[in-house]
Design a protein around this motif. Structure first.
Motif, PDB file in Angstrom:
ATOM      1  N   ILE A 213     -49.361  42.452  -2.865  1.00 29.82           N
ATOM      2  CA  ILE A 213     -49.655  41.612  -4.026  1.00 29.82           C
ATOM      3  C   ILE A 213     -51.170  41.502  -4.141  1.00 29.82           C
ATOM      4  O   ILE A 213     -51.898  41.659  -3.149  1.00 29.82           O
ATOM      5  CB  ILE A 213     -49.022  40.200  -3.924  1.00 29.82           C
ATOM      6  CG1 ILE A 213     -49.577  39.438  -2.715  1.00 29.82           C
ATOM      7  CG2 ILE A 213     -47.510  40.296  -3.857  1.00 29.82           C
ATOM      8  CD1 ILE A 213     -49.094  37.991  -2.644  1.00 29.82           C
ATOM      9  N   SER A 214     -51.653  41.252  -5.332  1.00 30.37           N
ATOM     10  CA  SER A 214     -53.091  41.182  -5.564  1.00 30.37           C
ATOM     11  C   SER A 214     -53.633  39.798  -5.236  1.00 30.37           C
ATOM     12  O   SER A 214     -52.881  38.820  -5.126  1.00 30.37           O
ATOM     13  CB  SER A 214     -53.394  41.512  -7.030  1.00 30.37           C
ATOM     14  OG  SER A 214     -52.887  40.481  -7.878  1.00 30.37           O
ATOM     15  N   LEU A 215     -54.952  39.729  -5.095  1.00 26.33           N
ATOM     16  CA  LEU A 215     -55.593  38.444  -4.838  1.00 26.33           C
ATOM     17  C   LEU A 215     -55.358  37.489  -6.010  1.00 26.33           C
ATOM     18  O   LEU A 215     -55.088  36.299  -5.813  1.00 26.33           O
ATOM     19  CB  LEU A 215     -57.092  38.652  -4.612  1.00 26.33           C
ATOM     20  CG  LEU A 215     -57.937  37.377  -4.449  1.00 26.33           C
ATOM     21  CD1 LEU A 215     -57.473  36.564  -3.248  1.00 26.33           C
ATOM     22  CD2 LEU A 215     -59.416  37.735  -4.332  1.00 26.33           C
ATOM     23  N   GLY A 216     -55.441  38.013  -7.253  1.00 32.46           N
ATOM     24  CA  GLY A 216     -55.198  37.164  -8.420  1.00 32.46           C
ATOM     25  C   GLY A 216     -53.807  36.560  -8.405  1.00 32.46           C
ATOM     26  O   GLY A 216     -53.623  35.378  -8.695  1.00 32.46           O
ATOM     27  N   LYS A 241     -48.571  40.860 -13.546  1.00 28.70           N
ATOM     28  CA  LYS A 241     -49.988  40.544 -13.461  1.00 28.70           C
ATOM     29  C   LYS A 241     -50.166  39.022 -13.391  1.00 28.70           C
ATOM     30  O   LYS A 241     -49.230  38.267 -13.658  1.00 28.70           O
ATOM     31  CB  LYS A 241     -50.734  41.094 -14.683  1.00 28.70           C
ATOM     32  CG  LYS A 241     -50.569  42.594 -14.885  1.00 28.70           C
ATOM     33  CD  LYS A 241     -51.121  43.378 -13.722  1.00 28.70           C
ATOM     34  CE  LYS A 241     -51.009  44.883 -13.982  1.00 28.70           C
ATOM     35  NZ  LYS A 241     -51.455  45.674 -12.815  1.00 28.70           N
ATOM     36  N   PRO A 242     -51.386  38.562 -13.035  1.00 29.53           N
ATOM     37  CA  PRO A 242     -51.602  37.101 -12.947  1.00 29.53           C
ATOM     38  C   PRO A 242     -51.212  36.349 -14.219  1.00 29.53           C
ATOM     39  O   PRO A 242     -50.601  35.284 -14.142  1.00 29.53           O
ATOM     40  CB  PRO A 242     -53.109  36.997 -12.658  1.00 29.53           C
ATOM     41  CG  PRO A 242     -53.421  38.240 -11.891  1.00 29.53           C
ATOM     42  CD  PRO A 242     -52.564  39.303 -12.519  1.00 29.53           C
ATOM     43  N   GLU A 243     -51.540  36.892 -15.394  1.00 26.97           N
ATOM     44  CA  GLU A 243     -51.192  36.189 -16.625  1.00 26.97           C
ATOM     45  C   GLU A 243     -49.685  36.085 -16.774  1.00 26.97           C
ATOM     46  O   GLU A 243     -49.153  35.114 -17.304  1.00 26.97           O
ATOM     47  CB  GLU A 243     -51.807  36.893 -17.840  1.00 26.97           C
ATOM     48  CG  GLU A 243     -51.570  36.162 -19.153  1.00 26.97           C
ATOM     49  CD  GLU A 243     -52.018  34.700 -19.108  1.00 26.97           C
ATOM     50  OE1 GLU A 243     -51.283  33.846 -19.621  1.00 26.97           O
ATOM     51  OE2 GLU A 243     -53.091  34.419 -18.532  1.00 26.97           O
ATOM     52  N   GLY A 244     -48.974  37.130 -16.315  1.00 29.53           N
ATOM     53  CA  GLY A 244     -47.521  37.076 -16.349  1.00 29.53           C
ATOM     54  C   GLY A 244     -46.973  35.975 -15.460  1.00 29.53           C
ATOM     55  O   GLY A 244     -46.002  35.295 -15.822  1.00 29.53           O
ATOM     56  N   LEU A 245     -47.599  35.775 -14.277  1.00 32.21           N
ATOM     57  CA  LEU A 245     -47.161  34.685 -13.391  1.00 32.21           C
ATOM     58  C   LEU A 245     -47.470  33.326 -14.011  1.00 32.21           C
ATOM     59  O   LEU A 245     -46.688  32.388 -13.880  1.00 32.21           O
ATOM     60  CB  LEU A 245     -47.842  34.816 -12.027  1.00 32.21           C
ATOM     61  CG  LEU A 245     -47.547  36.092 -11.232  1.00 32.21           C
ATOM     62  CD1 LEU A 245     -48.073  35.942  -9.804  1.00 32.21           C
ATOM     63  CD2 LEU A 245     -46.069  36.418 -11.209  1.00 32.21           C
ATOM     64  N   ARG A 246     -48.606  33.216 -14.692  1.00 32.40           N
ATOM     65  CA  ARG A 246     -48.924  31.955 -15.370  1.00 32.40           C
ATOM     66  C   ARG A 246     -47.880  31.644 -16.429  1.00 32.40           C
ATOM     67  O   ARG A 246     -47.465  30.498 -16.601  1.00 32.40           O
ATOM     68  CB  ARG A 246     -50.304  32.035 -16.018  1.00 32.40           C
ATOM     69  CG  ARG A 246     -51.457  32.123 -15.034  1.00 32.40           C
ATOM     70  CD  ARG A 246     -52.796  32.002 -15.755  1.00 32.40           C
ATOM     71  NE  ARG A 246     -53.889  32.298 -14.855  1.00 32.40           N
ATOM     72  CZ  ARG A 246     -54.500  33.479 -14.771  1.00 32.40           C
ATOM     73  NH1 ARG A 246     -54.126  34.459 -15.565  1.00 32.40           N
ATOM     74  NH2 ARG A 246     -55.471  33.665 -13.924  1.00 32.40           N
ATOM     75  N   THR A 247     -47.455  32.696 -17.150  1.00 29.24           N
ATOM     76  CA  THR A 247     -46.427  32.497 -18.174  1.00 29.24           C
ATOM     77  C   THR A 247     -45.126  32.016 -17.547  1.00 29.24           C
ATOM     78  O   THR A 247     -44.448  31.129 -18.077  1.00 29.24           O
ATOM     79  CB  THR A 247     -46.191  33.813 -18.941  1.00 29.24           C
ATOM     80  OG1 THR A 247     -47.411  34.196 -19.571  1.00 29.24           O
ATOM     81  CG2 THR A 247     -45.101  33.645 -19.995  1.00 29.24           C
ATOM     82  N   LEU A 248     -44.765  32.594 -16.390  1.00 29.44           N
ATOM     83  CA  LEU A 248     -43.539  32.158 -15.710  1.00 29.44           C
ATOM     84  C   LEU A 248     -43.629  30.688 -15.300  1.00 29.44           C
ATOM     85  O   LEU A 248     -42.642  29.955 -15.374  1.00 29.44           O
ATOM     86  CB  LEU A 248     -43.288  33.036 -14.480  1.00 29.44           C
ATOM     87  CG  LEU A 248     -42.900  34.490 -14.749  1.00 29.44           C
ATOM     88  CD1 LEU A 248     -42.762  35.250 -13.439  1.00 29.44           C
ATOM     89  CD2 LEU A 248     -41.593  34.564 -15.537  1.00 29.44           C
TER      90      LEU A 248
END
Length: 651
Positions: A213-216, A241-248
């Motif tokens: 997994i990435s740092l973001g 991606k990080p923005e996708g996790l924020r959306t979740l």
């Protein structure tokens, strides 16, 4: 507003060590430190003030547990060992006295210690090999800061190792501001590293270390726990991606932004992200949902008390998507013409707490019930009390004959009536949809009106045949003239239109008005060929009486076949025939034959069957009734009922 976290990207390539003069070191049996005659390093930091450069045997050196760097690549250690063997140790190690006598803890130089130990284990250097060191009296915090500074300078630590080092410094008394200033990081970066060290969890730490997994993504995951954390880890492993996790998180959390109740007075704990990675959310979504539903139900009770709505309902949805909160299919419709059935539905997401207030909607069950009731009423209104027959007993073709007779009488009456022709043209241009009046041939039903055709042929002769009057029986004769004469090649359309205009200008004003009135009249009194048994439009009814239209419908066998036996008996009675005698005939065929025997005489007398007549005249309208009605909201809350604007049209 969600701020995007700034991620510091570090170069992990190993930099070559700073070149210094090789130290002349030889094996020594002494276990205490003897001073070496060399000047202090020009690169010594204030933390090493008062330290001295000396040497120590390899066997007395121990790796410091405070060293934040935990992972060492075996290949690079072996390369460093070969370099030390052939070129000597280019840089001394920084040590402090160990817990055991005659031992020293290596604070800076962990890779060099591992390389020297590898050489000693292989028998390539003796265990008592003299190692140049700088001995300093360091506290744990100073030791950790020094070890971290060396690794940061060499870009050799992973973000997670940096995070653990910074957390260790905070534990030993440093502040995030101190760390940021000392190591040249932004304070936000230090805070993010501390969050990783504290809250990332073992599973995600292992995935970050392994590069899965990435740092973001790790920084987003560290903000969560429980099922949400497992959900985000799974999404990250699938490539989110990080923005996708924020959306979740936004779609799976009860956000403070969705709260309709008073948050400060609720006493609920709010989880806030200082870095703007995810929006503020409630720590206890269940308690927040209970308060949200209390607010929605109170709002619904207020609307019910006003009595403006046919119904007010509150529904919940387990979906996190806003689109699922609309009151639509399969239970409601927002496109119903029954304004008195309109109500409001509140939809509440039990996941995000979002509330959607859907106004002006109609229950499909209510709409269907109203349609059934109206259909039954129409049938009852057209049924005969004498026979008890049903209004729906006449087949579709019979109703079409009736409508065609009425329409033909209207169109014939308007031939030459210039004043009404112009008035109706203006009405059509202004959108008079109530009468289905259109200067649009795409929906005009085919209907041959002799008076119309004869007048058009006369005008066409004056124009040299430009109108192209169609003949009776033309299946495409929706427009009685060639309505597509300007279609086709668009390159010469302007010239063809101007030539047509020039020809029209040769007519007299009365002839132009005549043509206008005829073409307008041919669009009048359309009907729905799919449901011709519907009631006659109010406008058409009033217009029929205004122009004193006289429908004509000759009784034919084809038309009478649309009637059931009971309706044939009704028609005979309506026409003044011996319907009681006809009722004694055995079949519908015999009754039709009996009626047809009088068909010519009835037509000559002007008899029109009920199905082709205009309804009884309606009460006259005052001019003021034609003015638009502007609705007002007495309580000043005009946004409560957006569906109550008077924008509907009568069909």
């Amino acid at each position: 507003m969600t701020a995007t976290a700034k991620t510091t990207t570090r170069d992990t390539r190993r930099k070559p060590a700073r070149k210094e003069a090789p130290a002349n070191v030889t094996p020594s049996p002494t276990t205490d430190l003897a001073p070496i005659n060399s000047a202090d390093s020009a690169h010594a930091t204030p933390i090493l003030e008062g330290s001295k450069v000396t040497s120590a045997p390899l066997v007395s050196l121990r790796a410091s547990p405070l060293n934040p760097r935990k992972a060492f690549e075996p290949g690079s250690i072996a390369e460093l060992a070969e370099s030390i063997l052939h070129k000597g140790l280019m840089q001394n190690l920084v040590v402090r006295r160990g817990d055991q006598p005659n031992t020293y803890e290596v604070i800076a130089g962990g890779r060099r210690l591992k390389a020297l130990t590898l050489l000693a284990d292989a028998g390539r250097i003796p265990p008592l090999f003299d190692v140049p060191v700088r001995l300093a009296a360091l506290t744990d915090l100073e030791a950790l800061q020094l070890a971290t500074a060396e690794n940061v300078e060499r870009r050799s630590m992973s973000p997670l190792e940096e995070a653990d080092a910074f957390l260790g410094m905070v534990t030993l008394g440093a502040t995030p501001e101190d760390i940021a200033l000392k190591f040249g990081f932004g304070q936000k970066t230090v805070e993010q590293r501390l969050l990783l060290a504290r809250d990332l969890g073992e599973e995600a730490r292992g995935l970050l270390d392994a590069g899965e997994i990435s740092l973001g993504n790790a920084q987003i995951i560290a903000h969560t726990k429980g099922p949400m954390r497992r959900h985000l880890i799974g999404a990250a492993l699938r490539g989110a991606k990080p923005e996708g996790l924020r959306t979740l998180i936004r779609e799976g959390s009860f956000l403070v932004a969705h709260a309709r109740f008073d948050v400060p007075s609720s006493g609920l704990e709010v989880v806030e992200d200082l870095f703007g990675e995810v929006p503020p959310r409630f720590a206890d979504p269940g308690a927040a949902l209970a308060l949200q539903l209390d607010w929605v139900n109170a709002r619904a009770d207020k609307l019910r008390a006003r009595g403006k709505h046919h119904f007010v309902e509150v529904e919940t949805s387990q979906s996190a998507h806003g689109s699922a909160l609309s009151a639509g299919w399969p239970d409601y419709t927002a496109h119903s013409g029954y304004r008195d059935l309109q109500g409001t539905v509140f939809k509440v997401s039990t996941v995000t707490g979002e509330v959607r207030e859907n106004s002006g909607v109609v229950r499909k069950a209510d709409e269907a019930a109203r349609e059934r009731a109206e259909s039954a009423a129409r049938k009852a209104a057209t049924a005969s009390e004498a026979t008890g027959s049903s209004g729906g007993a006449i087949r579709k073709s019979g109703w079409i004959d009736g409508h065609a007779a009425r329409a033909a009488s209207l169109r014939t009456a308007l031939v030459g009536d210039h004043k009404r022709g112009v008035a109706l043209t203006l009405l059509g241009m202004l959108g008079g949809s109530a009468s289905k009046l259109r200067v649009d041939w795409s929906s005009v039903e085919v209907l041959d009106v002799p008076a119309v055709r004869e007048r058009l042929q006369a005008l066409d002769e004056r124009l040299g045949g430009l109108l192209g009057v169609k003949q009776p029986g033309d299946r495409y004769a929706r427009c009685p003239v060639q309505g597509d004469r300007f279609s086709g090649n668009w390159r010469d359309r302007d010239s063809r239109e101007f030539a047509f205009y020039t020809a029209l200008m040769t007519l007299e004003l009365g002839e132009l008005l005549d043509l206008q009135g005829i073409l307008t009249a041919c669009t009048l009194a359309n009907w729905n060929i799919y449901q011709p048994e519907g009631p006659v439009a109010e406008f058409v009814t009033r217009l029929g009486h205004d122009v004193q239209a006289r429908p004509a419908l000759r009784l034919t066998d084809a038309h009478l076949k649309a009637y059931t036996r009971d309706r044939l008996i009704e028609l005979a009675g309506d026409a003044g025939l011996d319907h009681e005698g006809m009722a004694k005939l055995g079949t519908s065929k015999l009754i039709r034959e009996a009626i047809l025997a009088h068909a010519d005489a009835l037509f000559e007398q002007g008899y029109v069957p009920a199905i082709a007549r205009f309804p009884e005249a309606l009460p006259p309208l005052l001019a003021a009734e034609a003015a638009p009605v502007i609705a007002s909201d007495e309580d000043g809350e005009g946004d409560e009922d957006p569906g109550e604007d008077d924008t509907g049209t009568e069909d």
